[in-house]
Design a protein around this motif. Structure first.
Motif, PDB file in Angstrom:
ATOM      1  N   ARG A  99       0.614  -1.383  -0.253  1.00 26.63           N
ATOM      2  CA  ARG A  99      -0.377   0.165   0.190  1.00 26.63           C
ATOM      3  C   ARG A  99       0.934   0.827   0.112  1.00 26.63           C
ATOM      4  NH1 ARG A  99      -1.929   2.340   4.867  1.00 26.63           N
ATOM      5  NH2 ARG A  99      -3.857   4.011   4.608  1.00 26.63           N
ATOM      6  N   ASP A 100       1.862   1.304   0.914  1.00 26.56           N
ATOM      7  CA  ASP A 100       2.788   2.061   1.146  1.00 26.56           C
ATOM      8  C   ASP A 100       3.900   2.737  -0.349  1.00 26.56           C
ATOM      9  OD1 ASP A 100       1.301   3.185   3.681  1.00 26.56           O
ATOM     10  OD2 ASP A 100       3.055   2.955   4.926  1.00 26.56           O
ATOM     11  N   GLY A 114       4.753  12.267   4.970  1.00 29.81           N
ATOM     12  CA  GLY A 114       5.416  11.749   5.843  1.00 29.81           C
ATOM     13  C   GLY A 114       5.939  11.225   5.948  1.00 29.81           C
ATOM     14  N   VAL A 115       7.217  10.901   6.443  1.00 29.58           N
ATOM     15  CA  VAL A 115       7.989   9.599   6.664  1.00 29.58           C
ATOM     16  C   VAL A 115       8.408   9.525   7.882  1.00 29.58           C
ATOM     17  CG1 VAL A 115      10.163   8.599   5.638  1.00 29.58           C
ATOM     18  CG2 VAL A 115       8.588   9.947   4.330  1.00 29.58           C
ATOM     19  N   GLU A 116       7.923   8.366   8.300  1.00 26.02           N
ATOM     20  CA  GLU A 116       8.190   7.480   9.706  1.00 26.02           C
ATOM     21  C   GLU A 116       9.697   5.942   9.400  1.00 26.02           C
ATOM     22  OE1 GLU A 116       6.778   5.038  13.606  1.00 26.02           O
ATOM     23  OE2 GLU A 116       5.372   6.337  12.444  1.00 26.02           O
ATOM     24  N   GLY A 117      10.669   6.394   9.872  1.00 27.68           N
ATOM     25  CA  GLY A 117      11.805   5.038  10.149  1.00 27.68           C
ATOM     26  C   GLY A 117      13.197   5.291  10.465  1.00 27.68           C
ATOM     27  N   GLN A 135       2.849   8.534   4.982  1.00 23.16           N
ATOM     28  CA  GLN A 135       2.190   8.998   5.141  1.00 23.16           C
ATOM     29  C   GLN A 135       1.939   9.797   4.421  1.00 23.16           C
ATOM     30  OE1 GLN A 135      -0.686   8.542   7.313  1.00 23.16           O
ATOM     31  NE2 GLN A 135      -1.206  10.338   5.465  1.00 23.16           N
ATOM     32  N   PHE A 136       0.299  10.180   3.365  1.00 25.73           N
ATOM     33  CA  PHE A 136      -0.055  10.928   2.611  1.00 25.73           C
ATOM     34  C   PHE A 136       0.030  12.483   3.166  1.00 25.73           C
ATOM     35  CE2 PHE A 136      -2.508  13.946  -0.840  1.00 25.73           C
ATOM     36  CZ  PHE A 136      -1.535  13.605  -1.414  1.00 25.73           C
ATOM     37  N   LEU A 137       0.048  13.215   2.731  1.00 23.51           N
ATOM     38  CA  LEU A 137       0.182  14.847   3.603  1.00 23.51           C
ATOM     39  C   LEU A 137      -0.782  16.130   2.545  1.00 23.51           C
ATOM     40  CD1 LEU A 137       2.877  15.339   5.656  1.00 23.51           C
ATOM     41  CD2 LEU A 137       0.666  14.332   6.350  1.00 23.51           C
TER      42      LEU A 137
END
Length: 516
Positions: A99-100, A114-117, A135-137
């Motif tokens: 999905r991402d 947005g990016v988490e990692g 995360q689309f913003l």
């Protein structure tokens, strides 16, 4: 919405937005909780090597605008931009999930993500976020300027400053520096014991300067008001009230022409100090300039339009000395003794007009009426002859009485006043004087200005009865000064137009394709 962009490009991006929504992403979410800004990431972790980052596995949540996208099959890179910094992200299908990864493939340049990692270094050594979740913003429905050319059209840059800030990193640096200049000024004046205040921007009388005002109307009171051309008379009222050192940094509005040095809406610093005169203001101004230079540039020298300028010292000329010193043809203009002749002499006025004609031949013609006051002619000569040569910081002092309705006269020559202007880079940066505090003399000056208004001079000063009343309660001797924040910023950012240092300069209304 008229954008000037091909409609098919906009439609393509709208379809991508629909596809992103189809993946289950909220198209315009309300917030995203970041652990760091991009500058914080670079500041805190740029010195750490690959081994150290691998051992620590620093987790981050960051957000920014997508400025590059480089897909490589089931993986890819991108750069996020925010707060004046750029940081690379690495997106892999098996790390973020289908999905991402589909979201990554639907991204366009300009989208906000947005990016988490966690942080790591690539084989080339670049600090990068290894994405574990996206995360689309927000979607950029309009494309950014072409990568290699940026946004270069001056008109579009000023009109669409939001795009200018995205596309041109130097523009952000200019406005970062502008903020630092204002902060440094506040630091200096606060340390000198000044109190920052706010005074009215809508005034029943336009005063404090010789300029044409903007007029507005208050419906409830059914009165016309003027957008202020200067806060001066209100700040001096405060010195009457016992606020001995006051300053204000705020907007002024003058209904005049637009040029590389003039915008109808501009920012001024004005400050007033009781028990001081214009020479005290000169000394204070030198200290202020040095403080701002050190705080903002870390130095007292800078380059402006190809010339090195030093704030170490400020040279000084009386206005008459400057006319003589900078006359274009040596020996062809007035001498100091010529400028000292009695004002009642008709020969003196005729000679001034003859000198003005010579100055006009060297620069621009001076259209001076036969009955022009000698002091007005002197100022016109100065502006035509000397201003263009004042590159290094220079105080021009001892101004004519006729052009200085709020300044104290010199005790040894009542035709002149205790006033100076600071010039740097061929621009007037500051204007200061020993404040007139005699209410009777102030009334005489206002009445002279009123006579000029009745003759059609819309820039002449109006009679302000309340200000005269304030002076009648007793105003201490004082020095006062105004400094143009926009022009000072031009100098310290090497900007050639005032529009480059104002986020949203005044422009003509935009014409659309359907207008004729």
């Amino acid at each position: 919405m008229s954008t000037g962009e091909p409609e098919n490009l906009i439609q393509q991006r709208k379809k991508k937005l629909q596809a992103i929504a189809g993946l289950g992403f909220e198209t315009y979410p309300r917030r995203y909780a970041c652990t760091h800004t991009l500058p914080e990431i670079l500041s805190q972790y740029s010195a750490r090597g690959a081994v150290e980052l691998s051992a620590q596995k620093v987790s981050v949540r960051v957000a920014g605008r997508v400025m590059t996208i480089r897909p490589h099959g089931k993986a890819g890179f991108a750069h996020l931009q925010g707060d004046g910094a750029r940081l690379q992200i690495y997106v892999r299908l098996d790390a973020v999930g289908e999905r991402d990864f589909e979201l990554y493939k639907l991204l366009d340049l300009g989208d906000i993500l947005g990016v988490e990692g966690y942080l790591f270094r690539t084989k080339t050594g670049e600090l990068t976020v290894h994405a574990e979740r996206l995360q689309f913003l927000a979607k950029a429905l309009l494309p950014l300027p072409e990568k290699w050319h940026g946004l270069q059209d001056i008109e579009i840059r000023y009109r669409q400053r939001y795009v200018d800030l995205i596309a041109n990193e130097e523009v952000r640096r200019i406005f970062d520096r502008r903020t630092k200049i204002i902060r440094a000024i506040r630091e200096f004046l606060d340390a000198e014991g000044y109190l920052e205040v706010e005074t009215p921007m809508m005034q029943p009388l336009a005063g404090g300067a010789m300029a044409r005002p903007f007029v507005t109307h208050h419906n409830a009171l059914d009165i016309d008001l003027f957008l202020r051309i200067a806060p001066e008379l209100y700040l001096k009222r405060l010195t009457v009230g016992g606020l001995d050192r006051v300053y204000e940094i705020n907007r002024n509005f003058r209904n005049e022409g637009i040029s590389t040095q003039h915008n109808p809406e501009f920012t001024m610093l004005e400050f007033y100090q009781a028990y001081a005169d214009y020479r005290d203001m000169m000394a204070l101004t030198e200290r202020l300039l040095r403080h701002v230079g050190q705080a903002v540039l870390g130095a007292l020298e800078f380059e402006y339009e190809g010339t090195r300028i030093s704030l170490e010292k400020v040279q000084r000329y009386t206005m008459k000395e400057a006319v003589v010193a900078f006359w274009p043809e040596a020996g062809q203009g007035p001498k100091l003794e010529d400028l000292a002749e009695p004002r009642a002499s008709l020969r003196w006025a005729e000679a001034y007009n003859a000198w003005a004609a010579k100055a006009g031949g060297a620069h621009e013609p001076l259209a001076l009426a036969p009955d022009t006051a000698p002091g007005v002619v002197l100022q016109a000569l100065f502006e035509n002859v000397a201003e263009q040569h004042l590159v290094q910081p220079t105080f021009i002092y001892d101004f004519p009485l006729e052009v200085s309705p709020l300044s104290k006269q010199k005790p040894d020559d009542p035709n002149l006043v205790e006033r100076f202007e600071l010039y740097v880079g061929k621009m007037e940066i500051a204007n200061a004087f020993s404040e007139l505090n005699d209410p009777a003399e102030q009334r005489d000056r206002f009445e002279y200005q009123q006579m000029l208004r009745e003759k059609g001079d819309l820039t002449a000063h109006a009679i302000d009865e309340d200000y005269i009343r304030a002076l009648s309660y007793g105003m201490p001797p004082a020095g006062g000064e105004g400094i143009g924040i926009d022009r000072l910023t031009m100098l310290l950012t090497n900007s050639r137009s005032i529009r480059d240092v104002i986020l949203f300069p005044l422009l003509r209304p935009e014409k659309h394709a359907d207008e004729h």
